[in-house]
Design a protein around this motif. Structure first.
Motif, PDB file in Angstrom:
ATOM      1  N   VAL A  96       0.833  -1.197   0.000  1.00  0.00           N
ATOM      2  CA  VAL A  96       0.000   0.000   0.000  1.00  0.00           C
ATOM      3  C   VAL A  96       0.878   1.261   0.000  1.00  0.00           C
ATOM      4  O   VAL A  96       0.622   2.222  -0.742  1.00  0.00           O
ATOM      5  N   ALA A  97       1.918   1.245   0.846  1.00  0.00           N
ATOM      6  CA  ALA A  97       2.804   2.408   0.934  1.00  0.00           C
ATOM      7  C   ALA A  97       3.517   2.658  -0.384  1.00  0.00           C
ATOM      8  O   ALA A  97       3.697   3.819  -0.799  1.00  0.00           O
ATOM      9  N   ALA A  98       3.937   1.594  -1.063  1.00  0.00           N
ATOM     10  CA  ALA A  98       4.614   1.755  -2.352  1.00  0.00           C
ATOM     11  C   ALA A  98       3.682   2.403  -3.373  1.00  0.00           C
ATOM     12  O   ALA A  98       4.076   3.317  -4.111  1.00  0.00           O
ATOM     13  N   ALA A  99       2.430   1.946  -3.401  1.00  0.00           N
ATOM     14  CA  ALA A  99       1.469   2.516  -4.349  1.00  0.00           C
ATOM     15  C   ALA A  99       1.188   3.981  -4.025  1.00  0.00           C
ATOM     16  O   ALA A  99       1.155   4.837  -4.929  1.00  0.00           O
ATOM     17  N   LEU A 100       0.998   4.283  -2.738  1.00  0.00           N
ATOM     18  CA  LEU A 100       0.733   5.667  -2.344  1.00  0.00           C
ATOM     19  C   LEU A 100       1.941   6.563  -2.612  1.00  0.00           C
ATOM     20  O   LEU A 100       1.791   7.723  -3.016  1.00  0.00           O
ATOM     21  N   ALA A 101       3.147   6.026  -2.368  1.00  0.00           N
ATOM     22  CA  ALA A 101       4.360   6.820  -2.592  1.00  0.00           C
ATOM     23  C   ALA A 101       4.526   7.154  -4.068  1.00  0.00           C
ATOM     24  O   ALA A 101       4.853   8.295  -4.439  1.00  0.00           O
ATOM     25  N   VAL A 102       4.282   6.171  -4.942  1.00  0.00           N
ATOM     26  CA  VAL A 102       4.398   6.427  -6.379  1.00  0.00           C
ATOM     27  C   VAL A 102       3.349   7.443  -6.824  1.00  0.00           C
ATOM     28  O   VAL A 102       3.641   8.398  -7.556  1.00  0.00           O
ATOM     29  N   GLY A 103       2.113   7.245  -6.343  1.00  0.00           N
ATOM     30  CA  GLY A 103       1.061   8.184  -6.700  1.00  0.00           C
ATOM     31  C   GLY A 103       1.338   9.585  -6.189  1.00  0.00           C
ATOM     32  O   GLY A 103       1.134  10.578  -6.911  1.00  0.00           O
ATOM     33  N   GLY A 104       1.812   9.678  -4.946  1.00  0.00           N
ATOM     34  CA  GLY A 104       2.128  10.985  -4.380  1.00  0.00           C
ATOM     35  C   GLY A 104       3.266  11.664  -5.101  1.00  0.00           C
ATOM     36  O   GLY A 104       3.240  12.888  -5.331  1.00  0.00           O
ATOM     37  N   ALA A 105       4.292  10.880  -5.468  1.00  0.00           N
ATOM     38  CA  ALA A 105       5.435  11.459  -6.177  1.00  0.00           C
ATOM     39  C   ALA A 105       5.025  11.969  -7.552  1.00  0.00           C
ATOM     40  O   ALA A 105       5.425  13.066  -7.970  1.00  0.00           O
ATOM     41  N   VAL A 106       4.208  11.189  -8.259  1.00  0.00           N
ATOM     42  CA  VAL A 106       3.741  11.618  -9.585  1.00  0.00           C
ATOM     43  C   VAL A 106       2.870  12.866  -9.464  1.00  0.00           C
ATOM     44  O   VAL A 106       3.012  13.823 -10.243  1.00  0.00           O
ATOM     45  N   GLY A 107       1.986  12.874  -8.446  1.00  0.00           N
ATOM     46  CA  GLY A 107       1.139  14.045  -8.247  1.00  0.00           C
ATOM     47  C   GLY A 107       1.944  15.283  -7.885  1.00  0.00           C
ATOM     48  O   GLY A 107       1.688  16.384  -8.399  1.00  0.00           O
ATOM     49  N   GLY A 108       2.921  15.120  -6.979  1.00  0.00           N
ATOM     50  CA  GLY A 108       3.768  16.254  -6.599  1.00  0.00           C
ATOM     51  C   GLY A 108       4.588  16.767  -7.763  1.00  0.00           C
ATOM     52  O   GLY A 108       4.766  17.987  -7.933  1.00  0.00           O
ATOM     53  N   PHE A 109       5.069  15.846  -8.596  1.00  0.00           N
ATOM     54  CA  PHE A 109       5.860  16.249  -9.762  1.00  0.00           C
ATOM     55  C   PHE A 109       4.989  17.025 -10.742  1.00  0.00           C
ATOM     56  O   PHE A 109       5.405  18.074 -11.270  1.00  0.00           O
ATOM     57  N   ALA A 110       3.772  16.529 -10.984  1.00  0.00           N
ATOM     58  CA  ALA A 110       2.871  17.218 -11.904  1.00  0.00           C
ATOM     59  C   ALA A 110       2.471  18.587 -11.368  1.00  0.00           C
ATOM     60  O   ALA A 110       2.344  19.557 -12.122  1.00  0.00           O
ATOM     61  N   LEU A 111       2.288  18.675 -10.043  1.00  0.00           N
ATOM     62  CA  LEU A 111       1.859  19.931  -9.434  1.00  0.00           C
ATOM     63  C   LEU A 111       2.943  21.003  -9.509  1.00  0.00           C
ATOM     64  O   LEU A 111       2.664  22.171  -9.813  1.00  0.00           O
ATOM     65  N   THR A 112       4.186  20.601  -9.249  1.00  0.00           N
ATOM     66  CA  THR A 112       5.263  21.592  -9.158  1.00  0.00           C
ATOM     67  C   THR A 112       5.962  21.857 -10.483  1.00  0.00           C
ATOM     68  O   THR A 112       6.381  22.995 -10.759  1.00  0.00           O
ATOM     69  N   LEU A 113       6.115  20.823 -11.310  1.00  0.00           N
ATOM     70  CA  LEU A 113       6.930  20.970 -12.519  1.00  0.00           C
ATOM     71  C   LEU A 113       6.182  20.643 -13.804  1.00  0.00           C
ATOM     72  O   LEU A 113       6.749  20.777 -14.892  1.00  0.00           O
ATOM     73  N   GLY A 114       4.945  20.191 -13.677  1.00  0.00           N
ATOM     74  CA  GLY A 114       4.219  19.720 -14.855  1.00  0.00           C
ATOM     75  C   GLY A 114       3.927  20.786 -15.891  1.00  0.00           C
ATOM     76  O   GLY A 114       3.735  20.481 -17.080  1.00  0.00           O
ATOM     77  N   ASP A 115       3.882  22.056 -15.468  1.00  0.00           N
ATOM     78  CA  ASP A 115       3.540  23.120 -16.417  1.00  0.00           C
ATOM     79  C   ASP A 115       4.751  23.695 -17.138  1.00  0.00           C
ATOM     80  O   ASP A 115       4.617  24.652 -17.920  1.00  0.00           O
ATOM     81  N   LYS A 116       5.930  23.144 -16.905  1.00  0.00           N
ATOM     82  CA  LYS A 116       7.134  23.638 -17.584  1.00  0.00           C
ATOM     83  C   LYS A 116       7.388  22.818 -18.836  1.00  0.00           C
ATOM     84  O   LYS A 116       7.404  21.576 -18.789  1.00  0.00           O
ATOM     85  N   SER A 117       7.620  23.496 -19.936  1.00  0.00           N
ATOM     86  CA  SER A 117       7.724  22.814 -21.224  1.00  0.00           C
ATOM     87  C   SER A 117       8.935  21.895 -21.334  1.00  0.00           C
ATOM     88  O   SER A 117       8.891  20.893 -22.060  1.00  0.00           O
ATOM     89  N   ASP A 118      10.022  22.225 -20.648  1.00  0.00           N
ATOM     90  CA  ASP A 118      11.244  21.429 -20.783  1.00  0.00           C
ATOM     91  C   ASP A 118      11.408  20.389 -19.690  1.00  0.00           C
ATOM     92  O   ASP A 118      12.454  19.734 -19.616  1.00  0.00           O
ATOM     93  N   THR A 119      10.397  20.215 -18.820  1.00  0.00           N
ATOM     94  CA  THR A 119      10.525  19.287 -17.696  1.00  0.00           C
ATOM     95  C   THR A 119      10.791  17.863 -18.160  1.00  0.00           C
ATOM     96  O   THR A 119      11.654  17.171 -17.622  1.00  0.00           O
ATOM     97  N   GLY A 120      10.043  17.431 -19.183  1.00  0.00           N
ATOM     98  CA  GLY A 120      10.205  16.054 -19.646  1.00  0.00           C
ATOM     99  C   GLY A 120      11.624  15.766 -20.095  1.00  0.00           C
ATOM    100  O   GLY A 120      12.231  14.760 -19.703  1.00  0.00           O
TER     101      GLY A 120
END
Length: 534
Positions: A354-378
């Motif tokens: 459960v923790a692994a799934a939540l950690a991956v989801g949280g990391a992806v969400g945090g990444f999208a929230l903070t850096l997702g709107d930058k064009s060169d992030t990928g």
């Protein structure tokens, strides 16, 4: 006390008698050597206690209180001699040593707030300096010196009566610190070498300070919970500043470093002078917080989860790629150790999934929230998996290649203070290390040579393996939790050291405080009357 034990010499065991006699002989040798106050005195001060410690660590039987006190007194005398030689003023030593010892005795009576105050300064020194010009590093140095003095006095007074284990990782790490301290005298300019030692190795030594401080398991538990609160505050403040921007004073302070800008935009710095320091601080703390969120229960688990979320945003907001590249493996190691340790019961496998799934989801969400709107992030973060295509990594390879060539030409090193911040501020000549080498291991190699660089890496590996093995085997939450958290943070530190000179500056102390808590749990045998506290 040690003195009373000497008076009862007939009651001492053969091993204790040898330890007392060796300590007395060492004091006599030090007094004689100090008359010359040259390199020979420092050599004796380093080699003799080191040899005694090495002999003691090879025995299966733990040291008795008398033997520990004899070794501690030898270390105190050795430190006094080293200081007198380096300061080149015996009067200065006589004036400062009693002050540090007396203040240390007072401070060590309140170890939890003292250590937590030190941890607070590692996380807010940028804001303090921007607003009130507080010299945080000098204050922390004084606090650490007093803690060392108080801890030594406590050892000599027999504050801890159950055994401490000197396992290989701790011994190797201590040897590296001693060798580096000796290298200060060999520097072309000892004061510059001393500054280099203070900016890095002095903070590393805090891990040993906490590991051997007379802290009870309950006090270590309080420090652990205090770290959660401080990390939540630092991460929350960084998240706030990411949303609303820095204050006027912090913005002016941020302009002093060109690394605080990326593509013409000011990076988030939180409560630190630079964005890289914020990223490194949070990347080091996140694995420890993740371990606490797995191992604690009730309200403190919620605090740990909140701290993980706040520090994850604080880690991603500065857009420093090294931070997630270090924190993710650290958290993965914590997850593996949690699943392996019997201390967390039969439900730990389900909790791990459960923790692994939540950690991956949280990391992806945090990444999208903070850096997702930058064009060169990928493109920027894909380079972590394919670094050969990244211009920044190629520039690092060029600097590393030049530094390695220079190290090969000087296998014994250029001397303390010839690389890193000390070289930038005080160096008399330009060299490859005048411009950031971007690798902490190469900084050690440039200053002290190939062998010491390899030994430093080996000592970190031994500590990491020792913490991991003990965490996976422990049946007690109070021991397993800080050990697995410290192992995760140590792995993050090791990765950060590979991609930058994160070995220096005050925020480097953060990780070593956390590692010290883990070392303490792996070093002390629990007294029969000491209850489970986590």
């Amino acid at each position: 006390m040690f003195a009373s034990a000497v008076h009862r010499a007939r009651a001492l065991s053969p091993g204790e008698s040898v330890a007392v006699a060796a300590c007395a002989l060492f004091v006599v040798v030090m007094v004689a050597a100090l008359a010359g106050r040259g390199p020979g005195a420092l050599l004796y001060a380093v080699v003799l206690p080191l040899a005694a410690w090495a002999v003691a660590s090879t025995r299966e039987r733990p040291m008795t209180p008398v033997e520990s006190q004899a070794l501690g007194l030898s270390g105190l005398v050795a430190g006094a001699v080293a200081f007198a030689v380096l300061a080149d003023s015996f009067a200065l030593y006589l004036a400062l040593a009693p002050i540090v010892l007396v203040a240390g005795v007072a401070i060590v009576r309140f170890p939890v707030p003292s250590i937590l105050l030190t941890f607070v300064f590692t996380g807010v020194f940028g804001t303090f300096q921007a607003y009130i010009g507080l010299p945080s590093a000098a204050f922390v140095d004084l606090l650490l010196a007093c803690l060392w003095g108080g801890t030594i006095v406590a050892w000599l007074a027999g504050a801890r009566h159950h055994a401490a284990w000197l396992w290989p990782g701790i011994v190797a790490f201590a040897i590296y610190i001693v060798i580096t301290g000796f290298g200060v005298l060999m520097a072309d300019i000892p004061r510059v070498g001393l500054e280099s030692f203070r900016a890095s190795t002095w903070y590393m030594a805090a891990a040993l300070l906490i590991a051997f401080s007379p802290l009870t398991e309950r006090q270590r538990g309080l420090i652990l919970r205090g770290i959660l609160v401080v990390a939540l505050a630092v991460g929350s403040y960084a998240s706030l500043r990411w949303v609303i921007g820095p204050s006027g004073a912090e913005q002016e302070f941020a302009y002093l470093s060109f690394n605080n800008f990326l593509d013409g935009e000011l990076r988030t710095i939180g409560s630190f002078p630079t964005a890289k320091q914020l990223a490194a601080w949070t990347a080091t703390v996140v694995p420890f917080l993740f371990a606490a969120s797995l191992g604690l229960r009730g309200a403190w688990r919620l605090v740990a989860i909140a701290a993980v979320g706040a520090c994850t945003i604080g880690m991603l907001a500065p857009d420093v790629r090294a931070a997630p590249a270090a924190a993710v493996p650290g958290c993965a190691l914590v997850l593996v150790l949690f699943a392996a340790s019997p201390a967390f019961g039969v439900r730990r496998i389900a909790i791990t999934l459960v923790a692994a799934a939540l950690a991956v989801g949280g990391a992806v969400g945090g990444f999208a929230l903070t850096l997702g709107d930058k064009s060169d992030t990928g493109n920027r973060y894909e380079a972590i998996l394919n670094p050969t295509s990244d211009a920044s990594y190629q520039a690092r390879l060029f600097k590393w290649d030049k530094a390695l060539s220079d190290i090969d030409d000087h296998p014994l090193g250029h001397g303390m203070g010839t690389a890193g911040r000390s070289q930038s501020f005080f160096g008399r000549f330009y060299n490859i290390a005048s411009f950031d080498i971007d690798n902490s291991y190469l900084k050690v190699g440039y200053e002290q040579g190939t062998a010491i660089m390899v030994f430093f890496g080996l000592s970190m590996l031994l500590m990491l393996l020792g913490l991991s093995r003990r965490a996976a085997a422990s049946r007690r939450v109070a021991a397993a939790l800080p050990m697995m958290g410290a192992a995760g943070s140590l792995l993050a530190i090791a990765i950060l050291y590979f991609v930058g000179t994160y070995i220096e500056d005050l925020n480097a102390l953060t990780g070593w405080i956390i590692v010290g808590l883990g070392l303490a749990a792996a070093t002390w045998r629990v007294a029969p009357d000491e209850p489970e506290t986590a």
